[in-house]
Design a protein around this motif. Structure first.
Motif, mmCIF file in Angstrom:
data_model
loop_
_atom_site.group_PDB
_atom_site.id
_atom_site.type_symbol
_atom_site.label_atom_id
_atom_site.label_comp_id
_atom_site.label_asym_id
_atom_site.label_seq_id
_atom_site.Cartn_x
_atom_site.Cartn_y
_atom_site.Cartn_z
ATOM 1 N N TRP A 56 0.827 -1.202 0.000
ATOM 2 C CA TRP A 56 0.000 0.000 0.000
ATOM 3 C C TRP A 56 0.866 1.259 0.000
ATOM 4 O O TRP A 56 1.973 1.265 0.519
ATOM 5 C CB TRP A 56 -0.892 0.013 1.237
ATOM 6 C CG TRP A 56 -1.914 -1.076 1.229
ATOM 7 C CD1 TRP A 56 -1.730 -2.386 1.599
ATOM 8 C CD2 TRP A 56 -3.266 -0.971 0.805
ATOM 9 N NE1 TRP A 56 -2.886 -3.096 1.439
ATOM 10 C CE2 TRP A 56 -3.853 -2.256 0.955
ATOM 11 C CE3 TRP A 56 -4.053 0.068 0.319
ATOM 12 C CZ2 TRP A 56 -5.176 -2.512 0.628
ATOM 13 C CZ3 TRP A 56 -5.377 -0.178 0.006
ATOM 14 C CH2 TRP A 56 -5.922 -1.458 0.159
ATOM 15 N N GLN A 57 0.332 2.352 -0.555
ATOM 16 C CA GLN A 57 0.957 3.667 -0.448
ATOM 17 C C GLN A 57 0.406 4.320 0.815
ATOM 18 O O GLN A 57 -0.699 4.849 0.827
ATOM 19 C CB GLN A 57 0.630 4.516 -1.672
ATOM 20 C CG GLN A 57 1.167 3.963 -2.978
ATOM 21 C CD GLN A 57 0.866 4.879 -4.149
ATOM 22 O OE1 GLN A 57 0.965 6.101 -4.043
ATOM 23 N NE2 GLN A 57 0.481 4.292 -5.263
ATOM 24 N N VAL A 58 1.190 4.279 1.876
ATOM 25 C CA VAL A 58 0.687 4.597 3.210
ATOM 26 C C VAL A 58 1.130 5.969 3.680
ATOM 27 O O VAL A 58 2.296 6.357 3.531
ATOM 28 C CB VAL A 58 1.159 3.528 4.219
ATOM 29 C CG1 VAL A 58 0.717 3.884 5.631
ATOM 30 C CG2 VAL A 58 0.628 2.152 3.824
ATOM 31 N N THR A 59 0.190 6.682 4.278
ATOM 32 C CA THR A 59 0.476 7.875 5.062
ATOM 33 C C THR A 59 0.060 7.585 6.491
ATOM 34 O O THR A 59 -1.080 7.189 6.743
ATOM 35 C CB THR A 59 -0.299 9.098 4.539
ATOM 36 O OG1 THR A 59 0.103 9.375 3.194
ATOM 37 C CG2 THR A 59 -0.030 10.318 5.405
ATOM 38 N N ALA A 60 0.988 7.748 7.426
ATOM 39 C CA ALA A 60 0.718 7.492 8.836
ATOM 40 C C ALA A 60 0.529 8.825 9.542
ATOM 41 O O ALA A 60 1.466 9.622 9.643
ATOM 42 C CB ALA A 60 1.870 6.711 9.468
ATOM 43 N N ALA A 61 -0.679 9.070 10.030
ATOM 44 C CA ALA A 61 -0.992 10.330 10.709
ATOM 45 C C ALA A 61 -0.980 10.102 12.219
ATOM 46 O O ALA A 61 -1.708 9.246 12.728
ATOM 47 C CB ALA A 61 -2.363 10.839 10.263
ATOM 48 N N GLU A 62 -0.153 10.872 12.921
ATOM 49 C CA GLU A 62 -0.047 10.723 14.376
ATOM 50 C C GLU A 62 0.234 12.092 15.001
ATOM 51 O O GLU A 62 1.256 12.700 14.699
ATOM 52 C CB GLU A 62 1.068 9.737 14.718
ATOM 53 C CG GLU A 62 1.391 9.618 16.192
ATOM 54 C CD GLU A 62 0.172 9.327 17.039
ATOM 55 O OE1 GLU A 62 -0.080 10.102 17.993
ATOM 56 O OE2 GLU A 62 -0.536 8.332 16.764
ATOM 57 N N PRO A 63 -0.649 12.565 15.880
ATOM 58 C CA PRO A 63 -0.463 13.913 16.432
ATOM 59 C C PRO A 63 0.543 14.002 17.580
ATOM 60 O O PRO A 63 1.063 15.091 17.837
ATOM 61 C CB PRO A 63 -1.874 14.262 16.931
ATOM 62 C CG PRO A 63 -2.501 12.938 17.240
ATOM 63 C CD PRO A 63 -1.950 11.977 16.236
ATOM 64 N N GLU A 64 0.827 12.894 18.278
ATOM 65 C CA GLU A 64 1.689 12.931 19.455
ATOM 66 C C GLU A 64 3.163 12.821 19.053
ATOM 67 O O GLU A 64 3.590 11.829 18.455
ATOM 68 C CB GLU A 64 1.301 11.798 20.401
ATOM 69 C CG GLU A 64 2.284 11.479 21.510
ATOM 70 C CD GLU A 64 2.724 12.676 22.338
ATOM 71 O OE1 GLU A 64 1.920 13.602 22.537
ATOM 72 O OE2 GLU A 64 3.889 12.696 22.759
ATOM 73 N N PRO A 65 3.986 13.844 19.376
ATOM 74 C CA PRO A 65 5.387 13.842 18.945
ATOM 75 C C PRO A 65 6.183 12.613 19.384
ATOM 76 O O PRO A 65 6.984 12.077 18.612
ATOM 77 C CB PRO A 65 5.956 15.122 19.572
ATOM 78 C CG PRO A 65 4.767 16.022 19.725
ATOM 79 C CD PRO A 65 3.620 15.107 20.050
ATOM 80 N N SER A 66 5.982 12.147 20.617
ATOM 81 C CA SER A 66 6.773 11.002 21.080
ATOM 82 C C SER A 66 6.415 9.727 20.317
ATOM 83 O O SER A 66 7.264 8.852 20.119
ATOM 84 C CB SER A 66 6.572 10.788 22.583
ATOM 85 O OG SER A 66 5.265 10.334 22.882
ATOM 86 N N MET A 67 5.159 9.630 19.874
ATOM 87 C CA MET A 67 4.767 8.482 19.051
ATOM 88 C C MET A 67 5.439 8.562 17.681
ATOM 89 O O MET A 67 5.933 7.551 17.157
ATOM 90 C CB MET A 67 3.244 8.443 18.882
ATOM 91 C CG MET A 67 2.483 8.153 20.150
ATOM 92 S SD MET A 67 2.596 6.420 20.636
ATOM 93 C CE MET A 67 1.408 6.410 21.985
ATOM 94 N N ARG A 68 5.455 9.759 17.098
ATOM 95 C CA ARG A 68 6.111 9.907 15.790
ATOM 96 C C ARG A 68 7.600 9.619 15.903
ATOM 97 O O ARG A 68 8.191 9.030 14.990
ATOM 98 C CB ARG A 68 5.878 11.314 15.226
ATOM 99 C CG ARG A 68 4.433 11.606 14.871
ATOM 100 C CD ARG A 68 4.323 12.823 13.952
ATOM 101 N NE ARG A 68 4.967 14.011 14.492
ATOM 102 C CZ ARG A 68 4.386 14.863 15.323
ATOM 103 N NH1 ARG A 68 3.146 14.645 15.747
ATOM 104 N NH2 ARG A 68 5.030 15.929 15.764
ATOM 105 N N GLU A 69 8.227 10.037 16.998
ATOM 106 C CA GLU A 69 9.647 9.748 17.195
ATOM 107 C C GLU A 69 9.879 8.239 17.271
ATOM 108 O O GLU A 69 10.832 7.716 16.671
ATOM 109 C CB GLU A 69 10.144 10.421 18.478
ATOM 110 C CG GLU A 69 10.218 11.942 18.380
ATOM 111 C CD GLU A 69 10.543 12.581 19.723
ATOM 112 O OE1 GLU A 69 10.839 11.822 20.680
ATOM 113 O OE2 GLU A 69 10.488 13.825 19.815
ATOM 114 N N ALA A 70 9.014 7.526 18.002
ATOM 115 C CA ALA A 70 9.147 6.071 18.094
ATOM 116 C C ALA A 70 8.949 5.423 16.729
ATOM 117 O O ALA A 70 9.665 4.490 16.354
ATOM 118 C CB ALA A 70 8.145 5.519 19.110
#
Length: 266
Positions: A56-70
């Protein structure tokens, strides 16, 4: 409930649990065929990366910075954006498929959030919530420790929904969905250290509860946890059985009488 700063603790613990729906979701979606997918509330990127590996051509949307860092640390090739509910920045029908795995049970207005998921989906929208979750484990720990029961942060009555498959379906119908809902039950073989890291790291309701305890009560909580683990450990792991409600809408195909594979209409 605040998820601020919990990215690493979540990645080391409940990310594996929440990924338990991944295979079923991909079965529902079918072959990738180079289609686009938005994963809303992507957390540490575990499911988004699996969608990517499936083509799939995926876009991962996540508002929490620590989650995006992980997520960035574990999946450096994943397309991550700082976006989330209740107001996604994407245009109408921007993605072939939109998914939200255990997200609508954490937002302040589930109906508004569900309507937003549907708005940006062109062909298919899938959302999950817990019908039965590991919160029962922590309730047992609290009871064994002799501590006051966790009250749990509930939404106002007009915003909340019954945490069952039927209740999930009714909430989604209020949001404009025409959902088909089924349940998936599986057993998570959890590492005790991962479970403890989730609590100590402030993840979910148990982590929020633990954070409010005085040092003496924290020691009682830990002792009760260790006792419970000793009672339930099986081959070095804790078997925890839970159930997810999985809701699906195939947009533009509501006149069809053929149900989605593995899903029953509600």
């Amino acid at each position: 409930m605040s998820w601020a700063g919990t990215g690493e603790a979540y990645a080391a613990s409940y990310a594996a649990l929440c990924a338990g729906t991944g295979e079923r979701l991909r079965e529902i979606a079918g072959p990738a065929r180079d289609r686009t997918l938005l994963d809303v509330g992507a957390g540490d990127g575990t499911l988004a990366a699996a969608w990517t590996h499936a083509g799939w051509q995926v876009t991962a949307a996540e508002p929490e910075p620590s989650m995006r860092e992980a997520a960035a640390a574990r999946h450096p090739d994943l397309r991550l954006v700082a976006d989330g509910l209740p107001g996604l920045t994407f245009g109408d029908r921007a993605f072939d498929i939109v998914t939200a795995n255990f997200v609508l049970n954490h937002v302040p207005d589930p109906r508004a959030a569900a309507a937003e998921l549907r708005r940006v989906a062109d062909h298919l929208v899938i959302a999950t919530t817990w019908s039965s979750s590991p919160t029962t484990l922590w309730a047992d720990v609290i009871a064994r420790a002799g501590l006051p029961r966790a009250s749990g942060a509930r939404l106002p009555a007009e915003k909340d929904f019954e945490r069952t498959s039927d209740g999930f379906a009714r909430m989604l119908a209020d949001a404009g969905w025409h959902p088909e809902v089924d349940e998936l039950t599986w057993t998570w073989l959890a590492e005790p250290d991962a479970l403890w890291r989730s609590v100590a790291g402030g993840v979910a309701g148990a982590g929020a509860y633990y954070a409010t305890l005085a040092d003496t009560d924290r020691r009682r909580f830990r002792a009760a946890f260790d006792e419970l683990v000793a009672d339930r450990l099986d081959g070095g792991r804790m078997p925890i059985t839970q159930t997810a409600a999985i809701a699906v809408e195939r947009l533009g195909r509501r006149r069809s009488s053929a149900p989605v594979a593995g899903i029953r209409p509600r």
